[in-house]
Design a protein around this motif. Structure first.
Motif, PDB file in Angstrom:
ATOM      1  N   LEU A   2       4.665  -3.540   9.290  1.00  0.00           N
ATOM      2  CA  LEU A   2       6.100  -3.679   9.069  1.00  0.00           C
ATOM      3  C   LEU A   2       6.706  -2.370   8.581  1.00  0.00           C
ATOM      4  CD1 LEU A   2       8.674  -5.364   8.907  1.00  0.00           C
ATOM      5  CD2 LEU A   2       7.965  -6.101   6.611  1.00  0.00           C
ATOM      6  N   GLU A   3       6.010  -1.706   7.615  1.00  0.00           N
ATOM      7  CA  GLU A   3       6.525  -0.448   7.081  1.00  0.00           C
ATOM      8  C   GLU A   3       6.607   0.618   8.162  1.00  0.00           C
ATOM      9  OE1 GLU A   3       3.919  -2.121   5.979  1.00  0.00           O
ATOM     10  OE2 GLU A   3       3.768  -2.139   3.793  1.00  0.00           O
ATOM     11  N   ILE A   4       5.566   0.725   8.980  1.00  0.00           N
ATOM     12  CA  ILE A   4       5.541   1.725  10.045  1.00  0.00           C
ATOM     13  C   ILE A   4       6.645   1.442  11.064  1.00  0.00           C
ATOM     14  CG2 ILE A   4       4.165   2.674  11.946  1.00  0.00           C
ATOM     15  CD1 ILE A   4       1.680   2.188  10.271  1.00  0.00           C
ATOM     16  N   GLY A 200      12.547  18.107  13.609  1.00  0.00           N
ATOM     17  CA  GLY A 200      12.372  17.832  12.186  1.00  0.00           C
ATOM     18  C   GLY A 200      12.243  16.349  11.900  1.00  0.00           C
ATOM     19  N   LEU A 201      13.034  15.524  12.596  1.00  0.00           N
ATOM     20  CA  LEU A 201      12.983  14.074  12.389  1.00  0.00           C
ATOM     21  C   LEU A 201      11.644  13.496  12.841  1.00  0.00           C
ATOM     22  CD1 LEU A 201      16.588  13.135  13.563  1.00  0.00           C
ATOM     23  CD2 LEU A 201      15.712  13.080  11.225  1.00  0.00           C
ATOM     24  N   LEU A 202      11.164  13.940  13.994  1.00  0.00           N
ATOM     25  CA  LEU A 202       9.881  13.444  14.491  1.00  0.00           C
ATOM     26  C   LEU A 202       8.731  13.898  13.600  1.00  0.00           C
ATOM     27  CD1 LEU A 202      10.341  13.946  18.350  1.00  0.00           C
ATOM     28  CD2 LEU A 202      10.436  11.804  17.053  1.00  0.00           C
ATOM     29  N   THR A 203       8.834  15.127  13.087  1.00  0.00           N
ATOM     30  CA  THR A 203       7.805  15.625  12.180  1.00  0.00           C
ATOM     31  C   THR A 203       7.765  14.801  10.897  1.00  0.00           C
ATOM     32  OG1 THR A 203       8.089  17.871  13.042  1.00  0.00           O
ATOM     33  CG2 THR A 203       6.964  17.643  10.927  1.00  0.00           C
ATOM     34  N   GLY A 207       4.753  12.423   9.528  1.00  0.00           N
ATOM     35  CA  GLY A 207       4.182  12.708   8.211  1.00  0.00           C
ATOM     36  C   GLY A 207       4.182  11.497   7.301  1.00  0.00           C
ATOM     37  N   ILE A 208       5.162  10.598   7.489  1.00  0.00           N
ATOM     38  CA  ILE A 208       5.258   9.412   6.637  1.00  0.00           C
ATOM     39  C   ILE A 208       4.196   8.378   6.998  1.00  0.00           C
ATOM     40  CG2 ILE A 208       6.722   7.431   6.058  1.00  0.00           C
ATOM     41  CD1 ILE A 208       9.128   9.264   6.357  1.00  0.00           C
ATOM     42  N   ILE A 209       3.927   8.239   8.276  1.00  0.00           N
ATOM     43  CA  ILE A 209       2.986   7.199   8.721  1.00  0.00           C
ATOM     44  C   ILE A 209       1.598   7.351   8.083  1.00  0.00           C
ATOM     45  CG2 ILE A 209       1.754   6.293  10.735  1.00  0.00           C
ATOM     46  CD1 ILE A 209       4.311   6.702  12.340  1.00  0.00           C
ATOM     47  N   LEU A 214      -2.628   5.731   4.042  1.00  0.00           N
ATOM     48  CA  LEU A 214      -3.456   6.131   2.904  1.00  0.00           C
ATOM     49  C   LEU A 214      -3.182   5.280   1.668  1.00  0.00           C
ATOM     50  CD1 LEU A 214      -3.303  10.035   3.192  1.00  0.00           C
ATOM     51  CD2 LEU A 214      -5.314   8.585   3.537  1.00  0.00           C
ATOM     52  N   THR A 215      -1.964   4.764   1.551  1.00  0.00           N
ATOM     53  CA  THR A 215      -1.604   3.972   0.364  1.00  0.00           C
ATOM     54  C   THR A 215      -1.680   2.476   0.636  1.00  0.00           C
ATOM     55  OG1 THR A 215       0.747   4.118   0.968  1.00  0.00           O
ATOM     56  CG2 THR A 215      -0.111   5.775  -0.548  1.00  0.00           C
ATOM     57  N   ASN A 216      -2.298   2.105   1.724  1.00  0.00           N
ATOM     58  CA  ASN A 216      -2.385   0.689   2.067  1.00  0.00           C
ATOM     59  C   ASN A 216      -3.306  -0.034   1.083  1.00  0.00           C
ATOM     60  OD1 ASN A 216      -2.045  -1.705   3.487  1.00  0.00           O
ATOM     61  ND2 ASN A 216      -3.762  -1.270   4.862  1.00  0.00           N
ATOM     62  N   HIS A 217      -2.761  -1.016   0.373  1.00  0.00           N
ATOM     63  CA  HIS A 217      -3.524  -1.802  -0.594  1.00  0.00           C
ATOM     64  C   HIS A 217      -3.357  -3.288  -0.290  1.00  0.00           C
ATOM     65  CE1 HIS A 217      -3.224   2.064  -2.678  1.00  0.00           C
ATOM     66  NE2 HIS A 217      -4.260   1.693  -3.401  1.00  0.00           N
ATOM     67  N   HIS A 218      -4.102  -4.077  -1.024  1.00  0.00           N
ATOM     68  CA  HIS A 218      -4.058  -5.520  -0.790  1.00  0.00           C
ATOM     69  C   HIS A 218      -2.719  -6.117  -1.215  1.00  0.00           C
ATOM     70  CE1 HIS A 218      -8.210  -5.650   0.402  1.00  0.00           C
ATOM     71  NE2 HIS A 218      -8.600  -5.054  -0.719  1.00  0.00           N
TER      72      HIS A 218
END
Length: 308
Positions: A2-4, A200-203, A207-209, A214-218
């Motif tokens: 959902l976040e992506i 810049g927007l695509l970069t 970079g956010i994805i 990496l911060t994916n938690h339960h």
């Protein structure tokens, strides 16, 4: 996922141009007014001093570590105010106007956060608030009852999307400004048919994805906490570099005055927070700053080659 998906959708919106993103941001900003201003003011009318309680501290952390954690949470609310410097080229007398805007904006945000904190903490007992995953939703449930809290939950979600849109818009404009000032490769100054800096927007999107992965938690709470830690520390690296650059400028100009004091206080503050941060957080957060070094190095070498 959902976040992506949200990041991709907001990126596509910004690729439609500044005007499209700006109109969407205006609507989303208006919606922020309800949870951030109206609810805390209503909560003050139900204020109860008995709800302010001191819980027994069971953490093994020392006072300095606790203060650093609180500082990270506090800085998270103020990160982004420096974006007021991005339109410097379009502002009259930017040397005075932009510093005033940043200071006044910071004071306004501090006042708004104070009202929010006092209002919510005075309405909901501390024993319940410490376990609350959505304080504003719980506050509305206490004030109005019924299903009004569901409406506020939707508005709060939309407000978060507005924040993402604002950051995406700013990231594209910052990369564009740096490229126009010849501090980034010229490809970041390229625009599409909607006059949007698409590189810049695509970069930024790409970079956010990885950060989300990496911060994916339960739990959502753990993920938000990790994102706050990584984001604030990443910005602290940038702030630290800016302070060092400021010190270099003061020395070069042989400047005398209070600016040296401000610079060393800022340097000490950044150093203290970084010292109290775990090595894992420092390592991951530093990747965002280090990732720009290869790009800058390639650009710098190519510029020297062309000037020879």
């Amino acid at each position: 996922m959902l976040e992506i998906s949200l990041v991709i959708i907001i990126t596509l919106l910004n690729l439609k141009g500044v005007q499209a993103a700006g109109h969407a941001e205006f609507v989303l900003t208006v919606l922020k007014f309800v949870p951030l201003m109206v609810i805390p003011l209503l909560a003050l009318s139900y204020f109860n001093t008995d709800n302010f309680v001191m819980s027994a501290c069971t953490t093994p952390m020392g006072t300095s570590q606790i203060l650093s954690q609180v500082t990270l949470l506090t800085l998270w609310g103020f990160i982004g105010l420096e974006s007021a410097t991005t339109p410097a080229g379009s502002v009259e007398n930017p040397g005075k106007t932009i510093p005033k805007a940043i200071i006044i904006g910071t004071l306004c945000v501090a006042g708004l956060y104070l009202i929010n904190s006092v209002g919510i903490m005075g309405l909901i007992p501390g024993q319940e608030l410490v376990h609350s995953k959505a304080p504003y939703v719980d506050a509305v449930q206490r004030i109005f009852g019924g299903h009004w809290h569901l409406v506020i939950a939707v508005i709060a979600s939309i407000a978060c999307i507005g924040t993402l849109n604002a950051w995406m818009l700013a990231s594209g404009q910052i990369a564009l400004g740096l490229a126009e000032d010849q501090l980034l490769p010229s490809l970041f100054a390229r625009k599409n048919q909607f006059d949007a800096p698409f590189i810049g927007l695509l970069t930024s999107c790409l970079g956010i994805i990885p950060l989300l992965i990496l911060t994916n938690h339960h739990t959502l709470c753990q993920q938000v906490g990790a994102i706050i830690d990584f984001s604030v520390i990443a910005f602290l690296f940038v702030y630290l570099i800016c302070v060092l650059a400021f010190l270099k400028i003061l020395k070069k100009q042989n400047h005398r005055g209070a600016s040296w004091i401000y610079a060393f206080i800022s340097l000490g503050f950044c150093g203290w927070v970084l010292y109290e941060t775990s090595l894992k957080t420092l390592a991951i957060a530093s990747l965002f700053t280090i990732s720009g070094i290869p790009v800058y190095s390639l650009w710098y070498r190519s510029k020297r080659y062309l000037n020879q």
